[in-house]
Design an enzyme around this catalytic site. Structure first.
Site, mmCIF file in Angstrom:
data_model
loop_
_atom_site.group_PDB
_atom_site.id
_atom_site.type_symbol
_atom_site.label_atom_id
_atom_site.label_comp_id
_atom_site.label_asym_id
_atom_site.label_seq_id
_atom_site.Cartn_x
_atom_site.Cartn_y
_atom_site.Cartn_z
ATOM 1 N N HIS A 58 -13.761 11.040 14.351
ATOM 2 C CA HIS A 58 -12.794 10.702 14.538
ATOM 3 C C HIS A 58 -11.628 11.595 13.589
ATOM 4 O O HIS A 58 -11.750 11.536 12.585
ATOM 5 C CB HIS A 58 -12.581 9.174 14.033
ATOM 6 C CG HIS A 58 -13.000 8.145 14.686
ATOM 7 N ND1 HIS A 58 -12.374 7.356 15.534
ATOM 8 C CD2 HIS A 58 -14.513 7.720 14.834
ATOM 9 C CE1 HIS A 58 -13.368 6.471 16.122
ATOM 10 N NE2 HIS A 58 -14.439 6.722 15.640
ATOM 11 N N GLU A 60 -8.858 11.864 13.633
ATOM 12 C CA GLU A 60 -7.488 11.261 13.142
ATOM 13 C C GLU A 60 -7.855 10.678 11.439
ATOM 14 O O GLU A 60 -6.792 10.714 10.676
ATOM 15 C CB GLU A 60 -6.999 10.225 13.826
ATOM 16 C CG GLU A 60 -7.781 8.722 13.866
ATOM 17 C CD GLU A 60 -9.079 8.856 14.699
ATOM 18 O OE1 GLU A 60 -9.618 9.934 14.999
ATOM 19 O OE2 GLU A 60 -9.659 7.737 15.073
ATOM 20 N N GLN A 105 -17.143 10.314 24.951
ATOM 21 C CA GLN A 105 -18.538 9.920 25.569
ATOM 22 C C GLN A 105 -18.031 9.745 27.053
ATOM 23 O O GLN A 105 -18.761 10.146 28.033
ATOM 24 C CB GLN A 105 -18.865 8.522 25.026
ATOM 25 C CG GLN A 105 -19.560 8.699 23.797
ATOM 26 C CD GLN A 105 -20.093 7.320 23.165
ATOM 27 O OE1 GLN A 105 -19.692 6.311 23.622
ATOM 28 N NE2 GLN A 105 -20.618 7.496 21.906
ATOM 29 N N TYR A 148 -7.098 -6.154 16.050
ATOM 30 C CA TYR A 148 -5.810 -7.108 16.622
ATOM 31 C C TYR A 148 -5.301 -7.802 15.310
ATOM 32 O O TYR A 148 -3.847 -7.991 15.157
ATOM 33 C CB TYR A 148 -6.117 -8.044 17.429
ATOM 34 C CG TYR A 148 -5.795 -7.974 18.878
ATOM 35 C CD1 TYR A 148 -4.832 -7.335 19.335
ATOM 36 C CD2 TYR A 148 -6.665 -7.966 20.006
ATOM 37 C CE1 TYR A 148 -4.468 -6.862 20.566
ATOM 38 C CE2 TYR A 148 -6.368 -7.752 21.180
ATOM 39 C CZ TYR A 148 -5.288 -7.194 21.564
ATOM 40 O OH TYR A 148 -4.842 -6.723 22.965
ATOM 41 N N GLY A 173 0.840 -1.223 0.107
ATOM 42 C CA GLY A 173 0.254 0.126 0.098
ATOM 43 C C GLY A 173 0.775 1.259 -0.062
ATOM 44 O O GLY A 173 0.666 2.210 -0.567
ATOM 45 N N GLN A 182 13.052 -14.818 -7.295
ATOM 46 C CA GLN A 182 12.782 -15.483 -8.455
ATOM 47 C C GLN A 182 11.543 -16.411 -8.525
ATOM 48 O O GLN A 182 10.618 -16.429 -9.294
ATOM 49 C CB GLN A 182 14.021 -16.482 -8.819
ATOM 50 C CG GLN A 182 15.372 -15.644 -9.072
ATOM 51 C CD GLN A 182 16.290 -16.869 -9.314
ATOM 52 O OE1 GLN A 182 16.309 -17.636 -9.849
ATOM 53 N NE2 GLN A 182 17.832 -16.417 -8.765
ATOM 54 N N CYS A 221 -14.502 9.922 19.978
ATOM 55 C CA CYS A 221 -15.554 8.962 20.101
ATOM 56 C C CYS A 221 -15.584 8.402 21.418
ATOM 57 O O CYS A 221 -16.415 9.199 22.024
ATOM 58 C CB CYS A 221 -15.347 7.877 19.014
ATOM 59 S SG CYS A 221 -16.808 7.254 18.319
HETATM 60 N N1 GLN Z 1 -18.799 2.459 21.388
HETATM 61 C C1 GLN Z 1 -19.160 3.726 21.319
HETATM 62 C C2 GLN Z 1 -20.444 3.781 20.232
HETATM 63 O O1 GLN Z 1 -20.825 3.057 19.386
HETATM 64 C C3 GLN Z 1 -17.912 4.511 20.682
HETATM 65 C C4 GLN Z 1 -17.650 4.071 19.261
HETATM 66 C C5 GLN Z 1 -16.317 4.414 19.066
HETATM 67 O O2 GLN Z 1 -15.483 4.780 19.784
HETATM 68 N N2 GLN Z 1 -15.781 4.637 17.468
HETATM 69 O O3 GLN Z 1 -21.132 5.076 20.211
#
Ligand code: GLN
Length: 627
Positions: free
Chosen positions: A570, A572, A444, A101, A65, A244, A440
């Site tokens: 997210h 990132e 929360q 993982y 990649g 090869q 995310c």
């Molecule tokens: N588990 C949480 C949800 O479903 C957060 C999901 C996550 O962090 N991607 O809302």
């Protein structure tokens, strides 16, 4: 009926989908069945798009990649339009259910497709948003074909790997070519075949590509064999035999590579390359040493220095499409980035990252990259500390785990394991003024922590972890999902608008933009009934959905905390080398200020010096109750 192996120059037939009369016609009616099924999308111009196919030999995990995206970048820099695609041999429809993982992180595209982390590499290196056309799995192909078969669309024909499955692969590649440049036909499609030549599960892709090259004609397709040169320590020299044999598997499949790229730890010797070339009919000037580099970002320049780009242009006969002005500008920008990347860093900082998959960095590849982008821009030497929160059971544990840190990221996650430890880490960050970025799940748990410890709701929790909790402050809200029209899947996926509140830190970080688009992957969200109470207690939602009460960014006031930000999305996933994500930039800048409170930070660009208490320009006022 399609019987010709060489399609005409321009095709205007319809081949789209279900019950398409032309699709049926191509199959032939009983009595005159076509042996070839090779659909060409309407409007597709043969010869306009060239194909570069990167195949692995010897073993996987060689960075196909990275190789493919670096090469694609070189051509994009020359002003060509490129569209990458990853072909996966597995039967999953997407990567959403894959364990990070085993496979690394799930990368979410703008259109909500959950894909392999390699798509993240393409987006970052090409600085280009991808969509579901850039990712194909065997599961997608078979599902489409089997659904069509059940509808009776094959009219009594036996449905076969060749021509039907291979035909579908060619159709997908040409459809991508046709729309790969924002709806227009693109110059080059980069095809990365997952796995290695000789694998049972990617054999039909390799056959489809062989057919494609034949149908598209001479100068249309450049096959690149990425191979590996072993250097056994007992011998102390490079050996070419494995390479090869690997390339021989390609030749057996009817594929003559035009280019051979040799991965190796150290520069590959001429002797080894000569041997490989002789056994695979490839001249020396088309064999390249792709040994390990200091940074993957220097690979495009290394490829260029070895004239790999020139060889590709010659093989595909496309020198005349190059725009030298475009190339000079793009190269200049990249050069500046790589120089900053390799320069000595001025600020040493420690960033803690809590994560269930802490043992495997690939599970957080985009976070790793986002930090790298910011560190380069801000001259930071980031020491990332991966913390497993399952062992954090008390405030004292959190204090110990976070001692010496200058910032903390609580990334996304699913499941109860380690959640209480994360909440303790949030409390530590909030009360010790440690710069915090919650992503995310990290957003929360920041809400839960604030509700429990500041707002006075001790039973606060998420219904994901405690369905019958006394304070369901994070909950699944199916009504909103229906409103948003998200049916079928239970997760809210892909890009959404985030409206940023005027005067907020978030808006400041995003350079004053009132609305931004970020990518989501979650099922639970802040229960709207608590929003005002949280704001009264000092936790503000500065980013929201434009139409529904979905909270998307949170922050504390600048007088309370130097940098406490959470995002339901997210950040990132949208960070790119030349344009790092603003929330990450904010965190790293705040971490630098934490590490060096006395130092002059004049070298930090003004944008990243927000949120000093008393700084009126960036006061982040939350006087009015959020609407
Ligand atoms: N588990 C949480 C949800 O479903 C957060 C999901 C996550 O962090 N991607 O809302």
């Amino acid at each position: 009926m399609l019987s010709s192996r060489m399609p005409p120059q321009t095709h205007d037939q319809h081949n789209e989908h279900d019950q398409d009369p032309d699709f049926l016609a191509r199959l032939g009616t009983s009595g005159e069945m076509s042996e070839n099924y090779s659909p060409i999308p309407e409007g597709y111009q043969q010869g306009r798009t060239k194909f570069v196919v990167v195949l692995g030999t010897v073993m996987s995990g060689l960075g196909k990649g990275i190789f493919s995206s670096s090469l694609a970048k070189l051509l994009k820099d020359k002003g060509l339009t490129v569209a990458p695609i990853k072909l996966e041999g597995y039967l999953n429809i997407d990567s959403g259910t894959l364990n990070p993982y085993r496979h690394g992180e799930v990368f979410v595209l703008e259109d909500g497709l959950e894909t392999d982390m390699d798509l993240g590499t393409y987006e970052r290196i090409l600085d280009q948003n991808l969509n579901r056309k850039n990712f194909l799995t065997a599961g997608q192909i078979y599902t489409e074909i089997l659904e069509r078969e059940r509808r009776g669309d094959y009219l009594g024909r036996d449905v076969q790997m060749i021509p039907h499955v291979t035909g579908e692969v060619k159709r997908k590649l040409r459809e991508l070519a046709l729309t790969g440049n924002q709806g227009k036909q693109c110059d080059v499609v980069f095809v990365e075949v997952g796995g290695t030549a000789g694998d049972y599960e990617n054999g039909f892709y390799i056959e489809a590509l062989r057919e494609l090259a034949f149908e598209e004609g001479p100068d249309s397709t450049c096959f690149v064999a990425l191979t590996y040169i072993i250097e056994p320590s007992i011998l102390g020299e490079q050996k070419s035999k494995a390479a090869q044999l690997g390339i021989k598997r390609l030749l057996e499949a009817g594929i003559q590579p035009s280019i051979i790229a040799c991965r190796a730890k150290d520069p590959v010797t001429n002797q080894v390359m000569e041997k490989i070339g002789m056994f695979s009919n490839v001249p020396m000037n088309r064999i390249f040493s792709m040994h390990d580099r200091e940074s993957i970002y220097t690979i495009p320049d290394a490829m260029r220095a070895a004239r790999l780009d020139g060889q590709i242009l010659s093989i595909l006969d496309m020198h005349e499409r190059v725009d030298p002005t475009h190339e000079d500008r793009a190269r200049g920008e990249w050069k500046q980035f790589t120089q900053q990347l390799l320069a000595t860093r001025r600020h040493k900082i420690n960033i803690a990252i809590t994560g269930k998959y802490a043992a495997l960095r690939d599970a957080y590849a985009s976070i790793d990259k986002a930090l790298e982008h910011c560190a380069t821009q801000l001259s930071a030497d980031i020491n990332a500390h991966w913390i497993d929160t399952t062992s954090i059971e008390t405030s004292a544990d959190a204090d110990k785990a976070l001692a010496g840190m200058h910032g903390i990221i609580v990334p996304g996650g699913f499941g109860l394991r380690g959640v209480e430890g994360k909440i303790l880490c949030v409390e530590h960050a909030r009360t010790n003024r440690l710069p915090y970025l919650g992503i995310c799940l990290g957003f929360q748990v920041a809400v839960i922590e604030y509700a429990r410890n500041v707002m006075g709701l001790p039973g606060a929790h998420s219904t994901e972890f405690e369905p019958d909790c006394a304070g369901a402050i994070i909950a699944e809200l199916p009504e909103q999902k229906k409103l948003e029209g998200i049916l079928g899947g239970t997760m809210r996926l892909g890009a959404q608008d985030v409206v940023l509140r005027e005067g907020s830190l978030a808006r400041h970080l995003y350079n004053g933009q009132a609305s931004v688009r970020e990518r989501f992957r979650h099922r639970y969200e802040v229960e709207p009934g608590y929003i005002d109470r949280l704001a009264d207690a000092g936790l503000h939602f500065s980013g929201r959905h434009p139409d529904y009460p979905i909270m998307q960014v949170l922050e504390l006031e600048s007088t309370q905390h130097p940098y406490f930000v959470g995002a339901q999305f997210h950040p990132e996933l949208t960070s790119r080398p030349l344009t790092p994500n603003p929330l990450f930039m904010g965190l790293v800048a705040a971490a630098i200020r934490t590490a060096e409170p006395e130092a002059s930070l004049d070298d930090l660009p003004a944008q990243w010096k927000p949120n000093h208490s008393g700084d009126t320009a960036n006061g982040h006022e939350f006087a009015q109750s959020p609407g």
